[in-house]
Every structure is written in C-alpha cells, then in structure tokens.
Design an enzyme around this catalytic site. Structure first.
Site, PDB file in Angstrom:
ATOM      1  N   GLY A 183      88.964 116.929 105.661  1.00 55.79           N
ATOM      2  CA  GLY A 183      88.503 115.618 105.205  1.00 55.79           C
ATOM      3  C   GLY A 183      89.039 114.553 106.146  1.00 55.79           C
ATOM      4  O   GLY A 183      89.474 113.489 105.726  1.00 55.79           O
ATOM      5  N   ASP A 207      85.118 118.045 108.010  1.00 63.90           N
ATOM      6  CA  ASP A 207      84.640 117.125 106.963  1.00 63.90           C
ATOM      7  C   ASP A 207      83.237 117.549 106.544  1.00 63.90           C
ATOM      8  O   ASP A 207      82.656 118.490 107.118  1.00 63.90           O
ATOM      9  CB  ASP A 207      84.665 115.658 107.455  1.00 63.90           C
ATOM     10  CG  ASP A 207      84.891 114.658 106.320  1.00 63.90           C
ATOM     11  OD1 ASP A 207      84.060 114.622 105.392  1.00 63.90           O
ATOM     12  OD2 ASP A 207      85.894 113.915 106.356  1.00 63.90           O
ATOM     13  N   LYS A 254      95.066 114.273 104.181  1.00 68.34           N
ATOM     14  CA  LYS A 254      95.526 112.895 104.058  1.00 68.34           C
ATOM     15  C   LYS A 254      94.556 112.094 103.185  1.00 68.34           C
ATOM     16  O   LYS A 254      93.361 112.020 103.500  1.00 68.34           O
ATOM     17  CB  LYS A 254      95.653 112.231 105.437  1.00 68.34           C
ATOM     18  CG  LYS A 254      96.077 110.795 105.308  1.00 68.34           C
ATOM     19  CD  LYS A 254      96.310 110.112 106.622  1.00 68.34           C
ATOM     20  CE  LYS A 254      96.489 108.650 106.393  1.00 68.34           C
ATOM     21  NZ  LYS A 254      95.299 108.008 105.813  1.00 68.34           N
ATOM     22  N   HIS A 258      94.362 112.884  96.285  1.00 64.33           N
ATOM     23  CA  HIS A 258      94.324 111.791  95.289  1.00 64.33           C
ATOM     24  C   HIS A 258      92.891 111.481  94.848  1.00 64.33           C
ATOM     25  O   HIS A 258      92.681 110.766  93.892  1.00 64.33           O
ATOM     26  CB  HIS A 258      95.063 110.538  95.800  1.00 64.33           C
ATOM     27  CG  HIS A 258      94.253 109.625  96.662  1.00 64.33           C
ATOM     28  ND1 HIS A 258      94.462 108.266  96.715  1.00 64.33           N
ATOM     29  CD2 HIS A 258      93.230 109.872  97.511  1.00 64.33           C
ATOM     30  CE1 HIS A 258      93.604 107.707  97.551  1.00 64.33           C
ATOM     31  NE2 HIS A 258      92.856 108.656  98.058  1.00 64.33           N
TER      32      HIS A 258
END
Ligand SMILES: C[S@@+](CC[C@H](N)C(=O)[O-])C[C@H]1O[C@@H](n2cnc3c(N)ncnc32)[C@H](O)[C@@H]1O
Length: 353
Positions: A183, A207, A254, A258
C-alpha cells in the site's frame, strides 16, 4: 430573573464548547479558500477581496466576509483599507501545494458529507459514513471518483513527506536486501530508502492496480528527483494484500492497518505471513495511542477512521494483541520523536516462534 455570576474559567469553558459546536463553520470556510486558491491572489502583496471576487467570479461581499472571518484565526490579515487583505504566515502556507493537498483531503466534501451520519455509526457499531452517501466503503469512493482518488494520493504523499526524514533517521533498514512497501501509494518512502541505502538491492512498491496505473504519470517527476541507480532498484507491483504479496526481507505497512478493522488487519498480516521468508520483518508505521485526557490529534483521527473508513488507531496493548492474533510477535514498539504526525511510531513484528 436571577442572574448567575460566572467566573472566568466557566466562561472560557463555555466559549470552548461553543467553538467546538461550530467547528464546521471554520472547516468549511477554510476548505472553500483552499479549493479556490484565494491565498495565491495575495502572493504579490495586499489585494481587495472585492477585486479578487470579480476575477474568480464569486460574490464580492461574501468573499470579503469569508476572508474577514478567517483573518480572526490568523488566516489572511485584514488591512485598514476597507476590504483589503494581505498574506499572513498561515495563509502563506496555503500557497504551498504540498501541504494544502493534505488539508484539502481531510476537509473535502465526501468526508464532510459522510460525517452527517456519525450518530448512526455510534448506534450500530458499524462504519456508516460512506454507506450514508451511497458508497460501499471509503475505497469505493476512491475508485468511483477519479478526482477524489487523485486528492487522496496527493494527500498521502504530503503526510508521508512530512515524516520521511524522521522515519529514515530513526529506523535501520540497512539489514535488508529486498523491501516491499505494501500500500505504498506513490512510492515516496521507498524511493527515499533506496536513495539513502545503496545496500538495499530492491524496493517493491505494492498497491492496488488503479494506484499503480496512476503512478505511470509520475515517471518524469521521479526521474527529475532520483538518480538512475535509485530508480533501477525500484519496481512496482499491483495486487491486493488480502490475496498475495511479493516476497521480501522487510515489509512496510505505513498508514495501512489504521484503515482496517482488527479482523481485516489479521487477514492482511496472514497474507504477509504466508508470503514472507521465515526471518522477514514487518515494519508498521502508524499511530500509537499513548495518553489520556490530553489534547491528542490521534484519537480524533481514530474517530474519523472509525466512521469514514472502518479503521482504528491503536494503543501499545492493542498492537500487541493484533500481532499475536495473526501469529506474529512484537520485536519493538517505539514512538517517533516527531509527535504531530499520523504515523507517530514504529511497531516491528516477526513471525512467532
Ligand atoms: C492510507 S493510504 C497509505 C499510503 C502510504 N502507505 C502512505 O503512508 O502514504 C492506504 C494505501 O493502501 C492502498 N490499498 C488499499 N487497499 C489495498 C489492497 N487491498 N491491497 C493493496 N493496497 C491497498 C491504497 O491504494 C493506498 O495507497
């Protein structure tokens, strides 16, 4: 009627509560001046809001009132002459495309509209933001709206550029021959690692296909910024980290985990676990929630992730629990010295013995 005497601290608390309640006034006004590049009109000196309005085709009196309101926050400086504004240090920042792309991304219309249904998320325990505006997920908004996709990628690059220096100074990537950034978006972190460390033989920016396709537009920009020795070690691979990832000695995640619920994070880490070598390491760069009752940007970001993306910012304990659910052990959890970033720390994992 009886009047209640109020002390200064009570008045201050009331003012703060009201300020929070009407926070959207400021957010929308700021978003407007960024979208219409108003600060750039002041780059050569003070200007009349009325003249700027005529040039860009908006209502002169309304633009004046927007600029006057923002000048109370230090954005523009209202001069003695009626309607005239000059640049302030804050509005000068709005002229830097780099930084503005990050603020625009967070204050733009999709995110704003999605927050209307915040209460529904809290009631249902599900992330309702994108669904309430007609999309399956945040990623669906990105895929279906190419211009929003571009704002998203630019925004990510802004946030990453702000922390690259700290990541490079406070992380030792030298033991690794192949590094995959999962990503990795526009690849800025990986390119900086390859530039700094010639010992890293290969960097794989991984990605989604749409992102890797869009990165083809970056070729000349990358050639201008990096030497051929750096670029020759950089490759891009498209795919999904829910299916398979390239083999590497070090995986970077990174601002990835989240974005996802615990369940989805376990899926991502399980994919990595299947594809990695036995001694590969996983470097997560994300927030570490580490304080209570203090002003803390990360717990606000957590609310946005909860409602708009179905994601989560995590504490040390939660990172440890997530790692063990996916069959990893924590090698290290270290906050970075730079505090006002989204990825405020590094969480290093290896496969559990
Ligand atoms: C929040 S951005 C972080 C980008 C970058 N790592 C950074 O820190 O600037 C999340 C990235 O994950 C990518 N992504 C989302 N779903 C993915 C998937 N299933 N497989 C691979 N990449 C994915 C997005 O395209 C985006 O580039």
């Amino acid at each position: 009627m009886e009047t209640v005497e109020r002390d200064d601290s009570r008045l201050e608390m009331e003012r703060e509560l009201m300020d929070m309640g009407v926070g959207y006034w400021k957010s929308r006004a700021l978003n407007y001046v960024m979208e219409d590049n108003i600060a750039k009109h002041l780059q050569n000196g003070p200007r009349s809001a009325f003249l700027i309005a005529n040039e860009i085709g908006v209502n002169p009196e309304f633009l004046y009132r927007v600029m006057r309101a923002l000048s109370t926050q230090g954005i523009f400086k209202e001069e003695e002459e009626y309607g005239v504004f000059s640049q302030s240090p804050k509005s000068a920042i709005l002229c830097e495309n780099d930084w503005v792309n990050g603020v625009i991304f967070e204050s733009e219309d999709f995110a704003y509209r999605s927050w209307f249904s915040f209460r529904e998320s809290i009631k249902s325990g599900k992330s309702m933001g994108p669904k309430s505006i007609g999309y399956d997920s945040f990623w669906d908004i990105v895929e279906k709206n190419p211009s929003y996709g571009a704002v998203f990628r630019e925004g990510m690059t802004v946030f990453t550029n702000h922390i690259i220096h700290t990541i490079l100074n406070e992380t030792d990537f030298s033991p690794f021959e192949t590094i995959a950034d999962l990503g990795g978006s526009q690849g800025v972190l990986l390119l900086s690692i390859l530039k700094k460390l010639p010992s890293v033989k290969k960097g794989i920016n991984f990605d989604l296909p749409s992102t890797i396709d869009n990165n083809k537009l970056l070729v000349s920009e990358r050639e201008a910024q990096h030497s051929s020795t750096t670029l020759s070690r950089f490759t891009e691979v498209s795919g999904s980290f829910f299916d398979s990832v390239p083999q590497a000695d070090c995986y970077i995640l990174k601002m990835i985990l989240h974005d996802w619920s615990d369940e989805k994070c376990v899926s991502i880490l399980t994919t990595v676990s299947k594809c990695m070598k036995p001694n590969s390491k996983v470097y997560i760069f994300d927030a570490i929630i580490d304080s209570k009752n203090q002003p803390n940007y990360k717990v606000w970001l957590d609310l946005h992730m909860l409602h708009h993306v179905d994601g989560k910012e995590r504490s040390r304990k939660e990172w440890g629990e997530l790692a063990s659910l996916a069959g990893f052990q924590v090698v290290e959890i270290t906050p970075f010295s730079e505090k006002y970033s989204r990825s405020t720390g590094k969480i290093v994992l290896s496969k559990s013995a």
